[in-house]
Design a protein around this motif. Sequence first.
Motif, short mmCIF file in Angstrom:
data_model
loop_
_atom_site.label_atom_id
_atom_site.label_comp_id
_atom_site.label_asym_id
_atom_site.label_seq_id
_atom_site.Cartn_x
_atom_site.Cartn_y
_atom_site.Cartn_z
N THR A 62 0.83 -1.20 0.00
CA THR A 62 0.00 0.00 0.00
C THR A 62 0.86 1.25 0.00
O THR A 62 1.87 1.32 0.70
CB THR A 62 -0.90 0.02 1.25
OG1 THR A 62 -1.66 -1.17 1.28
CG2 THR A 62 -1.82 1.21 1.26
N PRO A 64 0.50 4.92 1.20
CA PRO A 64 -0.43 5.71 2.01
C PRO A 64 -0.58 7.15 1.51
O PRO A 64 0.26 7.66 0.78
CB PRO A 64 0.22 5.70 3.40
CG PRO A 64 1.67 5.49 3.14
CD PRO A 64 1.77 4.68 1.88
N ALA A 121 -4.04 2.80 5.26
CA ALA A 121 -5.21 2.48 4.45
C ALA A 121 -6.20 1.59 5.21
O ALA A 121 -7.40 1.74 5.05
CB ALA A 121 -4.78 1.80 3.16
#
Length: 195
Positions: A62, A64, A121
């Motif tokens: 991920t 961010p 997330a």
Amino acid sequence: IGSTLRILSAPQRSALTAATPDAFDQSHAPDNLRFAIECPNDGASVDGVAKIAGWCFDASGTIPEIRVRDAEKITPIATGMPRPDVGAAFPNDAAASYCGFSGTFALPGGAHDLIVEAKAADTGIWYALGRRQIVATPADLRVALDTPTRMIVDCGRVRVSGWCVHPCLRVMDLCVTAGMLRVPCQYHLERGDVG
């Protein structure tokens, strides 16, 4: 990358988080968060505009959201920029190649305590990545006159050209004044030579 990579230990993150404004909105950054804040340097002096740049990703893949907090003002920063150098340093992390962040924003003159934050997330919690204390000098209007090239001109029509820009504010009205005469100018024209 090696000199800018900072993976904070739990006590370091705790100390940074405790000193961050709105501590209720802060938490310990997870251990799998990888990041570096490359600019500005702590103690830097800027001319009315600050640039924040670096990279951040979480080992789960991920990237961010990133924001900068300056007292009560919060500025979102663009993310997802290509970073082949980070991708090469972390070849097993797919997100590393596009984990760059960068943004500029206006600052009034004076000392500023900038806190760079990342949003997880999965939880929506903002984590403090680092703090930079910088000093901004008031930004001035920048102006250059291209024509006339001499300040003494013949009577009659005179072409006046040049450019002006303010690093923090948008120019809304531009006029040339000569004695009692005030002439509106065209502005917002493209100037590739003015960076």
